[in-house]
Write a protein that holds these residues in place. Structure first.
Motif, short mmCIF file in Angstrom:
data_model
loop_
_atom_site.label_atom_id
_atom_site.label_comp_id
_atom_site.label_asym_id
_atom_site.label_seq_id
_atom_site.Cartn_x
_atom_site.Cartn_y
_atom_site.Cartn_z
N MET A 26 0.97 -0.98 0.20
CA MET A 26 0.24 0.43 0.23
C MET A 26 1.03 1.61 0.14
O MET A 26 0.33 2.19 -0.49
CB MET A 26 -0.88 -0.18 1.54
N GLY A 27 1.47 0.96 0.14
CA GLY A 27 3.08 2.08 0.20
C GLY A 27 2.86 3.40 1.59
O GLY A 27 1.91 2.71 2.76
N ASN A 28 3.31 4.66 1.39
CA ASN A 28 2.37 5.22 2.66
C ASN A 28 1.50 5.93 2.32
O ASN A 28 1.47 7.02 1.39
CB ASN A 28 3.88 6.49 2.73
N LEU A 29 -0.16 5.89 2.73
CA LEU A 29 -0.79 6.65 2.91
C LEU A 29 -1.27 7.56 3.58
O LEU A 29 -1.67 8.28 3.50
CB LEU A 29 -1.93 5.17 2.71
N GLY A 30 -0.04 8.04 4.25
CA GLY A 30 -0.08 9.01 4.92
C GLY A 30 -0.33 10.33 4.82
O GLY A 30 -0.90 11.98 5.21
N PHE A 31 0.25 10.75 3.37
CA PHE A 31 0.15 11.83 2.43
C PHE A 31 -1.44 12.09 1.32
O PHE A 31 -1.27 13.70 1.18
CB PHE A 31 1.18 11.92 0.99
N VAL A 32 -2.11 11.70 1.66
CA VAL A 32 -3.36 11.13 1.68
C VAL A 32 -4.11 11.43 2.62
O VAL A 32 -5.22 12.73 2.95
CB VAL A 32 -4.62 9.98 0.76
N GLY B 192 -11.35 7.30 8.70
CA GLY B 192 -10.46 5.68 9.51
C GLY B 192 -10.23 4.22 8.86
O GLY B 192 -9.93 3.89 8.41
N VAL B 193 -10.20 4.80 6.93
CA VAL B 193 -10.11 3.39 6.23
C VAL B 193 -8.97 4.13 5.70
O VAL B 193 -7.63 2.68 5.32
CB VAL B 193 -10.55 3.77 4.69
N LEU B 194 -7.81 4.99 5.62
CA LEU B 194 -6.94 5.21 5.40
C LEU B 194 -5.60 4.80 6.50
O LEU B 194 -5.43 4.03 6.32
CB LEU B 194 -6.42 6.57 5.31
N LEU B 195 -6.23 5.39 7.70
CA LEU B 195 -5.31 4.67 9.13
C LEU B 195 -5.43 2.99 8.54
O LEU B 195 -5.05 2.03 9.53
CB LEU B 195 -5.98 5.09 11.00
N ILE B 196 -6.76 2.23 8.90
CA ILE B 196 -6.90 1.00 9.13
C ILE B 196 -6.03 0.56 7.68
O ILE B 196 -5.64 -0.78 8.18
CB ILE B 196 -8.23 0.32 9.04
N TYR B 197 -5.85 0.84 6.98
CA TYR B 197 -4.90 0.45 5.57
C TYR B 197 -3.89 0.46 6.84
O TYR B 197 -2.99 -0.42 6.03
CB TYR B 197 -5.01 1.04 4.84
N GLN B 198 -3.27 1.44 7.13
CA GLN B 198 -1.59 1.47 7.67
C GLN B 198 -1.64 0.82 8.67
O GLN B 198 -0.36 0.96 8.88
CB GLN B 198 -1.97 3.27 8.04
N PHE B 199 -2.19 0.46 9.53
CA PHE B 199 -2.38 -0.04 10.32
C PHE B 199 -3.20 -1.14 10.72
O PHE B 199 -4.32 -1.37 11.23
CB PHE B 199 -2.63 0.84 12.18
N PRO B 200 -3.21 -2.24 10.24
CA PRO B 200 -4.72 -2.88 10.01
C PRO B 200 -4.91 -3.86 11.58
O PRO B 200 -5.75 -4.51 11.73
CB PRO B 200 -4.05 -3.77 9.03
N LEU B 201 -4.05 -3.93 12.08
CA LEU B 201 -4.16 -4.92 13.55
C LEU B 201 -4.91 -3.90 14.27
O LEU B 201 -4.86 -5.01 15.90
CB LEU B 201 -3.17 -5.27 13.06
N LYS B 202 -4.87 -2.89 14.36
CA LYS B 202 -4.60 -1.65 15.86
C LYS B 202 -6.09 -1.67 15.83
O LYS B 202 -6.24 0.22 16.31
CB LYS B 202 -3.89 -0.23 15.88
N PHE B 203 -7.33 -2.57 15.78
CA PHE B 203 -8.73 -1.96 15.24
C PHE B 203 -8.66 -0.92 17.20
O PHE B 203 -9.83 0.40 16.58
CB PHE B 203 -9.71 -2.36 16.07
N VAL B 204 -8.76 -1.19 17.94
CA VAL B 204 -9.07 0.30 19.18
C VAL B 204 -8.81 1.27 19.14
O VAL B 204 -9.18 2.08 18.78
CB VAL B 204 -8.77 -0.60 20.27
N ILE B 205 -7.16 1.54 18.85
CA ILE B 205 -6.85 2.76 18.69
C ILE B 205 -7.43 3.39 17.48
O ILE B 205 -7.36 4.51 17.60
CB ILE B 205 -5.00 2.54 18.96
N VAL B 206 -7.29 2.57 16.12
CA VAL B 206 -7.36 3.50 15.75
C VAL B 206 -8.79 3.55 14.65
O VAL B 206 -9.21 5.08 14.51
CB VAL B 206 -7.56 2.48 14.47
N THR B 207 -10.01 3.29 15.96
CA THR B 207 -11.14 3.52 16.11
C THR B 207 -11.52 4.73 17.09
O THR B 207 -12.44 5.55 16.48
CB THR B 207 -12.23 2.76 16.86
#
Length: 137
Positions: free
Chosen positions: A1-7, A50-65
C-alpha cells in the motif's frame, strides 16, 4: 500500500482550506445548508480517515477507532460551530457515528486500492458540490 499518510494529509489540508473559505461566508449560509455541510464534512472526514488509518495499521482496531471517532467529532463540531449550536451537535454526532463505522468498513475492504480510490473520489466530489452550494447562496 505504500505510505498513505500523504493522502491523509491531503484530506486534512482540503478540509482546513474549505473551513477557511466557509468561515468568510458563514453569515450568508442558512442553517439547512450549514447542517448538511457539517454532516457531510464531519462524516466523510471520519470515513476517509478511518479507512486510511486501518489500511496503514491493519491490526490496531481499537486505537484506530478511537482516533477516527475523535477526528470525526472534531471536524463535525468545528464545521457545525460555524452556524449554530444545533448544527454543531449534528456535526458532532454524525462524526462520532461515522468514526465508529469507518475502521470496520476499511477492515472489510481488505486493503482494496479500488475502494480507497472510490472513497477519495466521492469525498472530493462531495466537497466540490458543497463548495458550489455555499458559493451560490
Amino acid at each position: 500500500m505504500g505510505n498513505l499518510g500523504f493522502v491523509l494529509y491531503g484530506n486534512l489540508v482540503l478540509i482546513i482550506l474549505f473551513y477557511l473559505y466557509l468561515y468568510k461566508i458563514r453569515k450568508l449560509i442558512g442553517f439547512q445548508l450549514g447542517m448538511n455541510i457539517s454532516m457531510l464534512v464531519g462524516g466523510f472526514g471520519a470515513i476517509a480517515t478511518g479507512v486510511l488509518l486501518i489500511y496503514q495499521f491493519p491490526l490496531k482496531f481499537v486505537i484506530v477507532t478511537m482516533i477516527t471517532v475523535v477526528i470525526g467529532m472534531f471536524i463535525g463540531a468545528i464545521f457545525g460551530a460555524l452556524f449554530d449550536y444545533q448544527t454543531l451537535l449534528t456535526g458532532y454526532i454524525n462524526g462520532l457515528m461515522m468514526g465508529m463505522m469507518a475502521p470496520m468498513v476499511g477492515a472489510a475492504a481488505n486493503n482494496s486500492i479500488f475502494f480507497l480510490v472510490f472513497i477519495e473520489v466521492v469525498f472530493l466530489i462531495s466537497l466540490l458540490l458543497v463548495f458550489l452550494s455555499a458559493k451560490n447562496t
